[in-house]
Motif scaffolding. Structure first.
Motif, PDB file in Angstrom:
ATOM      1  N   LEU A  82       4.339   2.016  32.727  1.00 31.28           N
ATOM      2  CA  LEU A  82       5.621   1.907  32.004  1.00 31.28           C
ATOM      3  C   LEU A  82       6.061   3.231  31.397  1.00 31.28           C
ATOM      4  O   LEU A  82       7.263   3.558  31.394  1.00 31.28           O
ATOM      5  CB  LEU A  82       5.518   0.843  30.904  1.00 31.28           C
ATOM      6  N   ASN A  83       5.110   4.016  30.871  1.00 31.78           N
ATOM      7  CA  ASN A  83       5.506   5.289  30.251  1.00 31.78           C
ATOM      8  C   ASN A  83       6.072   6.255  31.302  1.00 31.78           C
ATOM      9  O   ASN A  83       7.009   7.007  31.023  1.00 31.78           O
ATOM     10  CB  ASN A  83       4.343   5.925  29.487  1.00 31.78           C
ATOM     11  N   GLN A  84       5.508   6.201  32.538  1.00 32.65           N
ATOM     12  CA  GLN A  84       6.053   7.064  33.600  1.00 32.65           C
ATOM     13  C   GLN A  84       7.435   6.578  34.035  1.00 32.65           C
ATOM     14  O   GLN A  84       8.323   7.379  34.318  1.00 32.65           O
ATOM     15  CB  GLN A  84       5.103   7.066  34.804  1.00 32.65           C
TER      16      GLN A  84
ATOM     17  N   ILE B 211      13.931   1.981  25.228  1.00 30.49           N
ATOM     18  CA  ILE B 211      13.572   0.549  25.314  1.00 30.49           C
ATOM     19  C   ILE B 211      12.259   0.387  26.094  1.00 30.49           C
ATOM     20  O   ILE B 211      11.342  -0.319  25.663  1.00 30.49           O
ATOM     21  CB  ILE B 211      14.721  -0.262  25.972  1.00 30.49           C
ATOM     22  N   VAL B 212      12.172   1.079  27.222  1.00 34.55           N
ATOM     23  CA  VAL B 212      10.952   0.963  28.049  1.00 34.55           C
ATOM     24  C   VAL B 212       9.753   1.524  27.288  1.00 34.55           C
ATOM     25  O   VAL B 212       8.653   0.949  27.312  1.00 34.55           O
ATOM     26  CB  VAL B 212      11.138   1.660  29.422  1.00 34.55           C
ATOM     27  N   TYR B 213       9.977   2.637  26.561  1.00 34.81           N
ATOM     28  CA  TYR B 213       8.890   3.196  25.739  1.00 34.81           C
ATOM     29  C   TYR B 213       8.450   2.183  24.664  1.00 34.81           C
ATOM     30  O   TYR B 213       7.253   1.995  24.413  1.00 34.81           O
ATOM     31  CB  TYR B 213       9.336   4.488  25.053  1.00 34.81           C
ATOM     32  N   ALA B 214       9.450   1.555  24.047  1.00 37.55           N
ATOM     33  CA  ALA B 214       9.135   0.564  22.996  1.00 37.55           C
ATOM     34  C   ALA B 214       8.279  -0.561  23.585  1.00 37.55           C
ATOM     35  O   ALA B 214       7.278  -0.981  22.976  1.00 37.55           O
ATOM     36  CB  ALA B 214      10.418   0.000  22.399  1.00 37.55           C
ATOM     37  N   ILE B 215       8.659  -1.019  24.786  1.00 37.66           N
ATOM     38  CA  ILE B 215       7.881  -2.077  25.443  1.00 37.66           C
ATOM     39  C   ILE B 215       6.461  -1.568  25.729  1.00 37.66           C
ATOM     40  O   ILE B 215       5.476  -2.263  25.497  1.00 37.66           O
ATOM     41  CB  ILE B 215       8.585  -2.552  26.743  1.00 37.66           C
ATOM     42  N   TYR B 216       6.379  -0.331  26.190  1.00 39.26           N
ATOM     43  CA  TYR B 216       5.064   0.250  26.525  1.00 39.26           C
ATOM     44  C   TYR B 216       4.134   0.241  25.301  1.00 39.26           C
ATOM     45  O   TYR B 216       2.951  -0.075  25.406  1.00 39.26           O
ATOM     46  CB  TYR B 216       5.259   1.684  27.032  1.00 39.26           C
ATOM     47  N   PHE B 217       4.692   0.583  24.144  1.00 42.70           N
ATOM     48  CA  PHE B 217       3.843   0.636  22.948  1.00 42.70           C
ATOM     49  C   PHE B 217       3.654  -0.735  22.298  1.00 42.70           C
ATOM     50  O   PHE B 217       2.745  -0.932  21.497  1.00 42.70           O
ATOM     51  CB  PHE B 217       4.426   1.631  21.932  1.00 42.70           C
TER      52      PHE B 217
END
Lengths: 251, 259
Positions: free
Chosen positions: B184-186, B198-204
């Motif tokens: 997800l972070n990539q 948003i994707v970073y938030a989901i990743y964490f």
């Protein structure tokens, strides 16, 4: 005499079922007081608010306003239910367990030591006459047997207060008589019993005091003998008069 | 604590009296044994593929047992109304949640022990060595991961009405995390704002269940993570499970019981 069960201005409202309807009050400012050693009959027609009141006493439903206490402890605290036994109207038990396992499960919840639990389980299964079928899963029991298993689980902690929701509902005359005998025996042992029933003859036989509610409101409360003397009628006639029934139609 | 243990005991009793559990169990055991018994072309490397298949089956079975068992616990209590005599005892709703969690988690642990026992016997008999510590770490990490999954399913069971919808949604989320969680972070780096955030938030935010999948370490006989990492992974799963149980309690504590 010690107050065991008390409600103060208890009010329970449910949200509107349909748009445009207001909130429905199931119980309206109910004040009840049951003392130690009493057998108290809680009467009313269907939908009068009996089960809702019991649900508040058992912590299933929160009151909209007012308060309720068991042994002086607010019913919202789980510890208020340490000294009570509850028998629901229908049999809501784990049907994959045997009667013995069911009682052991509830004994464990109360933290009753194993040896003492074994003694109580033996005694209760004999009392409710389920000893020969103690190893059979509850799902194989008849309705009357399930109700008796329910009564045994309500007594596993040797409660000081029993709350019985229509304990003889759906039972045959023999089953009803057995439940009545057990209530009488508990009364003899000085236990407090709070129960709802539609069997008014039964209520008249076993109860010290009764309360009749209709549409959420307390209509009458008193000693059975006093009510019968005051109205010059039996309990069934008093009940019908209070809920507004007449042979010609509602009054 | 008495109430929590008693409720957990009933969950385990129900599980071993149900037929579906045995079907899954026997199926996995038979496939594991069969894959261990066959030997294609006398290739000594074939045992790796067999180990891969067996471990994949154990992972799938573990997830199915955890999700299937947990998803029906609280809805069944409400539907069969067994929750009423239970809550009429001095039992708080939080204890019901803890008891259900403990019962499901212990049941999964027991199932994993038997699965890994089969796996160890089969692969050990083929490879003639018994890396017991590796098996223990793999089993433990999978069990910790299932703890988080059980927490997720319990939360779903007080939010969604039907156990089937809860089970399906959680299965999709868990498989999604297992397959995509580490990427997800990539993916976020390649996105424009605000999608990137948003994707970073989901990743964490999501529990990284993929960290607990150490099957390759066993398949290729690599040394497993150190004990410090092992401890941290256990702590991470414990914190996530606790957070999920807390959220479940917040929803369940004032929820009407279908009276």
């Amino acid at each position: 005499m010690q107050t065991i069960l008390e409600t103060r201005n208890l009010r329970v409202e449910y949200p509107a079922q349909a748009k445009g309807q207001g909130r429905k009050a199931a119980v309206k400012d109910l004040n009840l007081r049951v003392s130690a050693g009493e057998v108290f009959g809680f009467l009313g027609p269907n939908g009068a608010g009996k089960t809702t009141t019991m649900n508040v006493l058992l912590g299933f439903v929160n009151a909209t306003s007012g308060s309720a206490f068991l042994f002086g402890v607010d019913v919202r605290e789980p510890i208020a239910r340490q000294r009570i036994g509850y028998l629901p109207e229908l049999t809501y038990y784990y049907k994959f367990l045997t009667a013995e396992e069911l009682l052991r499960f509830y004994a464990r919840i109360f933290g009753i030591p194993r040896a003492e639990a074994d003694r109580r389980i033996d005694r209760l299964l004999k009392l409710v006459e389920l000893e020969p079928v103690r190893k059979r899963p509850i799902r194989t029991y008849s309705k009357g047997m399930q109700q008796r298993a329910g009564l045994a689980q309500a007594l596993i902690n040797n409660p000081d207060l029993l709350i019985l929701d229509e304990p003889t509902s759906g039972l045959d005359p023999l089953g009803r008589m057995k439940v009545r005998e057990i209530i009488q025996r508990l009364k003899g042992e000085g236990k407090t019993v709070f129960f709802s029933s539609h069997e008014l003859g039964e209520v008249e036989t076993v109860c010290d005091r009764v309360a009749i509610i209709n549409q959420g409101e307390l209509k009458v409360e008193g000693r059975v003998a006093d009510l019968v003397a005051e109205h010059q009628a039996n309990l069934e006639q008093i009940f019908l008069k209070i809920i507004g029934y007449s042979p010609e139609g509602p009054t | 604590m008495n109430a929590v243990i008693a409720i957990a005991g009933v969950v385990i009793t129900e599980l071993y009296r149900r037929k579906d559990f045995y079907v899954l169990f026997v199926l996995t055991a038979v496939i594991t044994l069969l894959t261990g018994a066959v030997n294609f072309f006398n290739d000594p490397q074939i045992v790796r593929y067999l180990k891969e298949i067996a471990l994949l089956l154990i992972w799938i079975s573990g997830l199915v047992i955890a999700i299937g068992t947990t998803a029906r616990q609280i809805p069944a209590e409400r539907e069969n109304r067994t929750i009423f005599p239970l809550l009429a005892k001095p039992v708080a709703r939080g204890q019901v949640i803890l008891g259900k969690f403990l019962g499901c988690w212990l049941a999964c642990g027991l199932a994993l022990i038997v699965f890994y026992l089969f796996f160890g016997l089969v692969s050990g008999s083929r490879e003639h060595h018994w890396p017991l510590v590796n098996y223990f770490q793999t089993l433990w990490l999978q069990w910790m991961m299932l703890g988080v999954v059980i927490g997720l399913v319990l939360l779903g069971s007080v939010v969604f009405a039907a156990p089937s919808s809860n089970a399906t949604i959680v299965l999709v989320i868990v498989v999604g995390i297992l397959l995509l969680g580490s990427h997800l972070n990539q993916v976020a780096l390649q996105q424009p704002e605000p999608v990137r955030s948003i994707v970073y938030a989901i990743y964490f935010l999501v529990p990284h269940l993929e960290w607990y999948d150490v099957r390759d370490f066993i398949i290729y006989d690599s040394p497993l993570p150190g004990w410090a990492d092992f401890g941290l992974a256990t702590l991470y799963a414990g914190v996530y499970a606790a957070l999920l149980l807390f959220a479940t309690w917040l929803v369940f504590r004032r929820k009407p019981l279908n009276l």
